[in-house]
Design a protein around this motif. Structure first.
Motif, PDB file in Angstrom:
ATOM      1  N   PHE A  17       0.843  -1.254   0.017  1.00  0.00           N
ATOM      2  CA  PHE A  17       0.163   0.031   0.078  1.00  0.00           C
ATOM      3  C   PHE A  17       0.934   1.338  -0.005  1.00  0.00           C
ATOM      4  CE2 PHE A  17      -2.433  -3.389   1.947  1.00  0.00           C
ATOM      5  CZ  PHE A  17      -3.705  -3.108   1.164  1.00  0.00           C
ATOM      6  N   LEU A  18       2.050   1.009  -0.212  1.00  0.00           N
ATOM      7  CA  LEU A  18       2.989   2.174  -0.461  1.00  0.00           C
ATOM      8  C   LEU A  18       3.734   2.625  -1.832  1.00  0.00           C
ATOM      9  CD1 LEU A  18       4.983   1.348   2.895  1.00  0.00           C
ATOM     10  CD2 LEU A  18       3.497   3.475   2.810  1.00  0.00           C
ATOM     11  N   HIS A  19       3.873   3.725  -2.125  1.00  0.00           N
ATOM     12  CA  HIS A  19       4.419   4.005  -3.668  1.00  0.00           C
ATOM     13  C   HIS A  19       5.491   4.998  -3.504  1.00  0.00           C
ATOM     14  CE1 HIS A  19       0.583   1.552  -4.317  1.00  0.00           C
ATOM     15  NE2 HIS A  19       1.173   1.331  -5.419  1.00  0.00           N
ATOM     16  N   PHE A  20       6.522   4.551  -4.365  1.00  0.00           N
ATOM     17  CA  PHE A  20       7.570   5.818  -4.554  1.00  0.00           C
ATOM     18  C   PHE A  20       7.218   6.822  -5.496  1.00  0.00           C
ATOM     19  CE2 PHE A  20       9.947   2.045  -2.625  1.00  0.00           C
ATOM     20  CZ  PHE A  20      10.870   2.781  -1.759  1.00  0.00           C
ATOM     21  N   GLY A  21       6.361   7.853  -5.169  1.00  0.00           N
ATOM     22  CA  GLY A  21       5.861   8.884  -5.839  1.00  0.00           C
ATOM     23  C   GLY A  21       4.551   8.766  -6.586  1.00  0.00           C
ATOM     24  N   ALA A  22       4.075   9.802  -7.253  1.00  0.00           N
ATOM     25  CA  ALA A  22       2.862   9.885  -7.793  1.00  0.00           C
ATOM     26  C   ALA A  22       2.578   8.881  -9.010  1.00  0.00           C
ATOM     27  CB  ALA A  22       2.487  11.304  -8.232  1.00  0.00           C
ATOM     28  N   LYS A  23       3.802   9.097  -9.871  1.00  0.00           N
ATOM     29  CA  LYS A  23       3.839   8.111 -11.219  1.00  0.00           C
ATOM     30  C   LYS A  23       3.574   6.857 -10.755  1.00  0.00           C
ATOM     31  CE  LYS A  23       6.275   7.504 -15.313  1.00  0.00           C
ATOM     32  NZ  LYS A  23       7.679   7.742 -16.041  1.00  0.00           N
ATOM     33  N   PHE A  57      20.176  -6.314  -0.960  1.00  0.00           N
ATOM     34  CA  PHE A  57      18.878  -5.831  -0.283  1.00  0.00           C
ATOM     35  C   PHE A  57      18.719  -4.667  -0.833  1.00  0.00           C
ATOM     36  CE2 PHE A  57      20.917  -8.610   3.083  1.00  0.00           C
ATOM     37  CZ  PHE A  57      20.310  -9.659   2.726  1.00  0.00           C
ATOM     38  N   ALA A  58      17.167  -4.406  -1.016  1.00  0.00           N
ATOM     39  CA  ALA A  58      16.810  -2.940  -1.277  1.00  0.00           C
ATOM     40  C   ALA A  58      15.367  -2.641  -0.612  1.00  0.00           C
ATOM     41  CB  ALA A  58      16.616  -2.887  -2.657  1.00  0.00           C
ATOM     42  N   VAL A  59      15.216  -1.325  -0.377  1.00  0.00           N
ATOM     43  CA  VAL A  59      13.773  -1.083   0.097  1.00  0.00           C
ATOM     44  C   VAL A  59      12.850  -1.085  -0.964  1.00  0.00           C
ATOM     45  CG1 VAL A  59      12.369   0.679   1.394  1.00  0.00           C
ATOM     46  CG2 VAL A  59      14.792   0.356   1.958  1.00  0.00           C
ATOM     47  N   SER A  60      11.684  -1.650  -0.752  1.00  0.00           N
ATOM     48  CA  SER A  60      10.839  -2.120  -1.935  1.00  0.00           C
ATOM     49  C   SER A  60       9.368  -1.714  -1.329  1.00  0.00           C
ATOM     50  CB  SER A  60      10.853  -3.265  -2.566  1.00  0.00           C
ATOM     51  OG  SER A  60      10.667  -4.191  -1.376  1.00  0.00           O
ATOM     52  N   ALA A  61       8.600  -1.259  -2.360  1.00  0.00           N
ATOM     53  CA  ALA A  61       7.272  -0.869  -2.002  1.00  0.00           C
ATOM     54  C   ALA A  61       6.421  -0.882  -3.280  1.00  0.00           C
ATOM     55  CB  ALA A  61       7.018   0.357  -1.252  1.00  0.00           C
ATOM     56  N   GLY A  62       5.116  -0.867  -3.146  1.00  0.00           N
ATOM     57  CA  GLY A  62       4.340  -1.098  -4.237  1.00  0.00           C
ATOM     58  C   GLY A  62       3.167  -1.671  -4.504  1.00  0.00           C
ATOM     59  N   ALA A  63       2.081  -1.573  -5.225  1.00  0.00           N
ATOM     60  CA  ALA A  63       1.078  -2.419  -5.405  1.00  0.00           C
ATOM     61  C   ALA A  63       1.356  -3.423  -6.540  1.00  0.00           C
ATOM     62  CB  ALA A  63      -0.335  -1.743  -5.346  1.00  0.00           C
ATOM     63  N   SER A  64       2.291  -3.411  -7.211  1.00  0.00           N
ATOM     64  CA  SER A  64       2.363  -3.866  -8.488  1.00  0.00           C
ATOM     65  C   SER A  64       2.564  -5.569  -8.379  1.00  0.00           C
ATOM     66  CB  SER A  64       3.710  -3.641  -9.024  1.00  0.00           C
ATOM     67  OG  SER A  64       4.705  -3.858  -8.459  1.00  0.00           O
ATOM     68  N   GLY A  65       2.885  -6.017  -7.292  1.00  0.00           N
ATOM     69  CA  GLY A  65       2.774  -7.671  -7.154  1.00  0.00           C
ATOM     70  C   GLY A  65       1.422  -7.985  -6.995  1.00  0.00           C
ATOM     71  N   ALA A  66       0.563  -7.121  -6.456  1.00  0.00           N
ATOM     72  CA  ALA A  66      -1.015  -7.561  -6.301  1.00  0.00           C
ATOM     73  C   ALA A  66      -1.528  -7.218  -7.499  1.00  0.00           C
ATOM     74  CB  ALA A  66      -1.373  -6.554  -5.120  1.00  0.00           C
ATOM     75  N   VAL A  67      -1.137  -6.166  -8.233  1.00  0.00           N
ATOM     76  CA  VAL A  67      -1.658  -5.936  -9.458  1.00  0.00           C
ATOM     77  C   VAL A  67      -1.599  -6.970 -10.439  1.00  0.00           C
ATOM     78  CG1 VAL A  67      -1.704  -4.178 -11.397  1.00  0.00           C
ATOM     79  CG2 VAL A  67      -1.823  -3.328  -9.255  1.00  0.00           C
ATOM     80  N   ASN A  95       0.509   4.638 -12.332  1.00  0.00           N
ATOM     81  CA  ASN A  95       0.466   3.357 -13.110  1.00  0.00           C
ATOM     82  C   ASN A  95      -0.043   2.312 -12.422  1.00  0.00           C
ATOM     83  OD1 ASN A  95       1.755   5.056 -14.771  1.00  0.00           O
ATOM     84  ND2 ASN A  95       4.107   4.322 -13.999  1.00  0.00           N
ATOM     85  N   ASN A  96      -0.067   1.793 -11.108  1.00  0.00           N
ATOM     86  CA  ASN A  96      -0.566   0.649 -10.656  1.00  0.00           C
ATOM     87  C   ASN A  96      -2.057   0.804 -10.588  1.00  0.00           C
ATOM     88  OD1 ASN A  96       1.844  -0.821 -10.166  1.00  0.00           O
ATOM     89  ND2 ASN A  96       2.226   0.130  -8.188  1.00  0.00           N
ATOM     90  N   MET A  97      -2.570   2.051 -10.145  1.00  0.00           N
ATOM     91  CA  MET A  97      -3.841   2.068  -9.950  1.00  0.00           C
ATOM     92  C   MET A  97      -4.555   2.205 -11.230  1.00  0.00           C
ATOM     93  SD  MET A  97      -4.324   2.206  -6.611  1.00  0.00           S
ATOM     94  CE  MET A  97      -2.829   0.909  -6.648  1.00  0.00           C
ATOM     95  N   LEU A  98      -3.996   2.750 -12.522  1.00  0.00           N
ATOM     96  CA  LEU A  98      -4.633   2.737 -13.530  1.00  0.00           C
ATOM     97  C   LEU A  98      -4.686   1.168 -14.189  1.00  0.00           C
ATOM     98  CD1 LEU A  98      -5.495   3.885 -16.052  1.00  0.00           C
ATOM     99  CD2 LEU A  98      -3.357   4.117 -17.226  1.00  0.00           C
ATOM    100  N   VAL A  99      -3.921   0.363 -13.855  1.00  0.00           N
ATOM    101  CA  VAL A  99      -4.022  -0.955 -14.364  1.00  0.00           C
ATOM    102  C   VAL A  99      -5.001  -1.633 -13.369  1.00  0.00           C
ATOM    103  CG1 VAL A  99      -2.850  -3.225 -14.642  1.00  0.00           C
ATOM    104  CG2 VAL A  99      -1.594  -1.285 -15.138  1.00  0.00           C
ATOM    105  N   LEU A 100      -5.093  -1.660 -12.254  1.00  0.00           N
ATOM    106  CA  LEU A 100      -5.997  -1.937 -11.314  1.00  0.00           C
ATOM    107  C   LEU A 100      -7.485  -1.569 -11.717  1.00  0.00           C
ATOM    108  CD1 LEU A 100      -6.420  -3.807  -8.789  1.00  0.00           C
ATOM    109  CD2 LEU A 100      -6.409  -1.616  -7.367  1.00  0.00           C
ATOM    110  N   PHE A 101      -7.423  -0.434 -12.118  1.00  0.00           N
ATOM    111  CA  PHE A 101      -8.939   0.039 -12.461  1.00  0.00           C
ATOM    112  C   PHE A 101      -9.332  -0.483 -13.759  1.00  0.00           C
ATOM    113  CE2 PHE A 101     -11.224   3.081 -14.972  1.00  0.00           C
ATOM    114  CZ  PHE A 101     -12.421   3.248 -14.400  1.00  0.00           C
ATOM    115  N   VAL A 102      -8.213  -0.870 -14.839  1.00  0.00           N
ATOM    116  CA  VAL A 102      -8.773  -1.500 -16.116  1.00  0.00           C
ATOM    117  C   VAL A 102      -9.039  -2.761 -15.764  1.00  0.00           C
ATOM    118  CG1 VAL A 102      -7.795  -2.268 -18.117  1.00  0.00           C
ATOM    119  CG2 VAL A 102      -7.176   0.059 -17.393  1.00  0.00           C
ATOM    120  N   LEU A 103      -8.348  -3.822 -14.994  1.00  0.00           N
ATOM    121  CA  LEU A 103      -8.559  -5.014 -14.864  1.00  0.00           C
ATOM    122  C   LEU A 103      -9.387  -5.625 -13.633  1.00  0.00           C
ATOM    123  CD1 LEU A 103      -5.021  -6.660 -15.622  1.00  0.00           C
ATOM    124  CD2 LEU A 103      -7.189  -6.557 -17.081  1.00  0.00           C
ATOM    125  N   GLY A 104      -9.208  -4.667 -12.288  1.00  0.00           N
ATOM    126  CA  GLY A 104      -9.938  -4.956 -11.187  1.00  0.00           C
ATOM    127  C   GLY A 104     -11.494  -5.144 -11.051  1.00  0.00           C
TER     128      GLY A 104
END
Length: 201
Positions: free
Chosen positions: A57-63, A113-123, A67-76
């Motif tokens: 539920f965390l994202h690095f920046g508005a872009k 190791f890297a700090v990672s975040a984003g809904a892309s795995g769920a999308v 991007n993730n929410m657009l794909v989720l909107f189309v497919l979800g």
């Protein structure tokens, strides 16, 4: 909105979390994102297992969010109407965590190791489930064809592998987990025979 409340809810939660993070320190601040629950393998191995969930539920920046929410909107919405609200939510959450766990295992092996975040795995989990749904739907789910879904998945994977700073393990893991979860949870013929006049939740 009435037919796909879970998709709308997930998009709103992601957007709300993003705004909170922005106003409390900034989504571009890696340390702040870590404090907010982003995934980081050493922290997870130290017992902070919640990061496997919260990082979705965390994202690095508005872009990144957009991007993730657009794909989720189309497919979800289509996926939610096809498999039902509860099954859709399970695919989104469990598939996303499955992708994050694969990333965790690969990082443990590589030691990089890297700090990672984003809904892309769920999308991508939703995308993987959609691939199975169109197969079960004899080539179509609403207005989406097998070809369209496969092209979307291939393009999304290609974009990830050709871009820097993208967690491709979470993408691939989410896609695979979503497909497997759909196989386990989505049995349209069975539902239609047992409850021909009912809508599955």
């Amino acid at each position: 909105m009435k037919k796909e409340p879970v998709t709308v809810f997930l998009i709103l939660v992601n957007a709300l979390v993003f705004l909170v993070v922005e106003f409390t320190g900034g989504s571009g601040d890696t340390l702040h994102m870590l404090q907010c629950g982003a995934a980081y393998t050493p922290s997870i191995l130290d017992g902070e297992y919640f990061r496997i969930f919260t990082c979705m539920f965390l994202h690095f920046g508005a872009k990144h969010l957009g991007n993730n929410m657009l794909v989720l909107f189309v497919l979800g919405g289509r996926m939610e109407r096809t498999v039902g609200r509860i099954r859709y939510l399970l695919i989104y959450l469990l598939g996303g965590m499955g992708g994050n766990i694969l990333c965790l295992l690969l990082e443990m092996r590589s030691g990089d190791f890297a700090v990672s975040a984003g809904a892309s795995g769920a999308v991508f989990a939703v995308m993987g489930a959609m691939i199975y749904a169109v197969i079960r739907g004899k080539g179509h789910v609403e207005d989406l064809s097998t070809r369209q879904v496969l092209i979307m998945a291939a393009f999304s994977l290609y974009f990830g592998f050709t871009s820097e700073g993208v967690d491709n393990a979470a993408h691939v893991g989410g896609l695979i987990c979503g497909f497997i979860l759909a196989v386990l949870l989505y049995h349209p013929g069975k539902y239609e025979r047992q409850n021909p006049d009912q809508v599955c939740l």
